[in-house]
Design an enzyme around this catalytic site. Structure first.
Site, PDB file in Angstrom:
ATOM      1  N   HIS A 110     -26.090 -57.027  16.532  1.00 18.21           N
ATOM      2  CA  HIS A 110     -25.315 -56.620  17.715  1.00 18.21           C
ATOM      3  C   HIS A 110     -23.830 -56.759  17.401  1.00 18.21           C
ATOM      4  CE1 HIS A 110     -25.550 -56.155  22.278  1.00 18.21           C
ATOM      5  NE2 HIS A 110     -24.257 -56.030  21.965  1.00 18.21           N
ATOM      6  N   LEU A 111     -23.139 -55.652  17.439  1.00 13.59           N
ATOM      7  CA  LEU A 111     -21.712 -55.600  17.175  1.00 13.59           C
ATOM      8  C   LEU A 111     -20.956 -56.590  18.063  1.00 13.59           C
ATOM      9  CD1 LEU A 111     -19.347 -54.025  15.808  1.00 13.59           C
ATOM     10  CD2 LEU A 111     -19.401 -52.514  17.811  1.00 13.59           C
ATOM     11  N   HIS A 112     -20.030 -57.321  17.473  1.00 15.25           N
ATOM     12  CA  HIS A 112     -19.166 -58.212  18.252  1.00 15.25           C
ATOM     13  C   HIS A 112     -17.895 -58.494  17.465  1.00 15.25           C
ATOM     14  CE1 HIS A 112     -21.770 -60.797  15.801  1.00 15.25           C
ATOM     15  NE2 HIS A 112     -20.810 -61.716  15.833  1.00 15.25           N
ATOM     16  N   GLN A 113     -16.798 -58.533  18.186  1.00 16.70           N
ATOM     17  CA  GLN A 113     -15.499 -58.822  17.584  1.00 16.70           C
ATOM     18  C   GLN A 113     -15.072 -60.240  17.951  1.00 16.70           C
ATOM     19  OE1 GLN A 113     -12.116 -56.232  16.555  1.00 16.70           O
ATOM     20  NE2 GLN A 113     -11.509 -56.682  18.650  1.00 16.70           N
TER      21      GLN A 113
END
Length: 162
Positions: free
Chosen positions: A119-122
């Site tokens: 899951h993409l996360h910055q």
């Protein structure tokens, strides 16, 4: 010699499981209350929450609601909102936490160090002039001066509402 015990970190250190969409913490968080999930702000396509295993006080994550793993899989709307939420998070963190700078970045894929690669996360990690010391190197421990719930409350209260 003194010791600082941080047993809550053991969950992170010991768990090498990479979640998929069935047990993804970033998919589950929006269904919980903001306080319970440490959510600071919700947007249309993305949201901001505190990292449960922070590198520094106020360590925030910006995640799309949609379960995508790589930045190039995000829609233009998701990319734009992730960027806008990141800018707002920086402004709010400077105001509330008094930080002097930030480390901002994304680890893309497990091999690149993503703890939740699916899951993409910055990451938005606030930094202070005096936050660097040898404690993490020598003791492999990071001392955090504020509780996560207190930080979430402060940031959420200062977050601008449209």
């Amino acid at each position: 010699m003194q010791r600082l015990w941080v047993p809550h970190r053991m969950v992170y250190v010991a768990d090498q499981h990479q979640p998929d969409h069935h047990d993804c913490p970033f998919c589950e968080a929006p269904a919980r209350s903001d306080a319970d999930a440490l959510i600071v702000a919700r947007g249309e396509t993305a949201y901001v929450l505190l990292n449960l295993f922070p590198y520094n006080s106020g360590h925030l994550l910006v995640c799309p609601y949609r379960h995508v793993s790589m930045y190039d899989e995000a829609t233009p709307e998701e990319v734009a909102e992730i960027a806008a939420l990141t800018q707002t998070a920086m402004r709010v963190a400077r105001e509330v936490l008094g930080c002097h700078g930030f480390n901002i970045g994304m680890n893309q894929g497990q091999i690149a160090g993503a703890g939740v690669a699916a899951h993409l996360h910055q990451h938005i990690v606030p930094r202070w002039e005096s936050d660097a010391n040898f404690f993490p190197i020598i003791a492999q421990t990071k001392a955090l001066p504020q509780l996560l719930g207190d930080v979430r409350e402060s940031l959420a209260a200062a977050w601008p509402h449209p």
